[in-house]
Design a protein around this motif. Structure first.
Motif, PDB file in Angstrom:
ATOM      1  N   VAL A 178      -1.036  -0.451  -0.291  1.00  0.00           N
ATOM      2  CA  VAL A 178      -1.007   0.990  -0.063  1.00  0.00           C
ATOM      3  C   VAL A 178      -2.114   1.394   0.907  1.00  0.00           C
ATOM      4  N   LYS A 179      -3.320   0.909   0.683  1.00  0.00           N
ATOM      5  CA  LYS A 179      -4.451   1.259   1.556  1.00  0.00           C
ATOM      6  C   LYS A 179      -4.213   0.763   2.982  1.00  0.00           C
TER       7      LYS A 179
ATOM      8  N   GLN B 176      -2.359   6.168   9.650  1.00  0.00           N
ATOM      9  CA  GLN B 176      -3.363   7.076  10.199  1.00  0.00           C
ATOM     10  C   GLN B 176      -3.717   6.730  11.644  1.00  0.00           C
TER      11      GLN B 176
ATOM     12  N   GLN C 138      -1.619   2.977   4.635  1.00  0.00           N
ATOM     13  CA  GLN C 138      -2.197   4.278   4.968  1.00  0.00           C
ATOM     14  C   GLN C 138      -3.049   4.174   6.235  1.00  0.00           C
ATOM     15  N   THR C 139      -3.825   3.107   6.339  1.00  0.00           N
ATOM     16  CA  THR C 139      -4.667   2.904   7.518  1.00  0.00           C
ATOM     17  C   THR C 139      -3.808   2.720   8.761  1.00  0.00           C
TER      18      THR C 139
ATOM     19  N   GLU D 153      -2.535  -1.902  -4.656  1.00  0.00           N
ATOM     20  CA  GLU D 153      -3.584  -1.042  -4.120  1.00  0.00           C
ATOM     21  C   GLU D 153      -3.947  -1.435  -2.689  1.00  0.00           C
ATOM     22  N   ARG D 154      -4.036  -2.741  -2.445  1.00  0.00           N
ATOM     23  CA  ARG D 154      -4.377  -3.206  -1.100  1.00  0.00           C
ATOM     24  C   ARG D 154      -3.271  -2.888  -0.113  1.00  0.00           C
TER      25      ARG D 154
END
Length: 118
Positions: free
Chosen positions: A96-97, A104, A100-101, A93-94
């Protein structure tokens, strides 16, 4: 029928427009040139820097150094788990986040499909 893409299979690649380096402790600093009309205006009016230096933490620096254009997000998250153990939980989860950051904010792009297997 179109196949769904698994985000964990994406291969992150560093944006070649941004230079980066690592210090003796392995902490990565990404150097971003602030160009364009509004950035030039902010530099003159508000005394903003021409180059921003973004220092990543230990986890982010480790992940950044693993992005070689061959490893996918899942592979990198497994390396993080090996390096940091329980301190990195929940690893997937970390990761992936974080990816994504980075995406972006245009720090990375993706290689997937045939490109990633090169």
């Amino acid at each position: 029928m179109k196949q769904k893409k698994n985000f964990l299979d994406f291969v992150p690649v560093c944006n070649p427009e941004y230079r980066w380096d690592a210090d003796k402790k392995g902490i990565v600093t990404v150097h971003v040139v602030n160009s364009g009309f509004y950035n030039r205006l902010a530099q003159k009016v508000f005394k903003k820097p021409r180059v921003s230096h973004i220092a990543l933490d230990a986890y982010g620096s480790f992940v950044w150094r693993q992005m070689d254009g061959k490893r996918n997000i899942y592979d990198i998250s497994q390396l993080v788990a090996e390096e940091f153990g329980k301190d990195a939980e929940p690893v997937i989860e970390r990761a992936v986040k974080f990816m994504q950051t980075l995406y972006q904010n245009k720090f990375i792009g993706w290689k997937h499909g045939k490109e990633a297997s090169k």
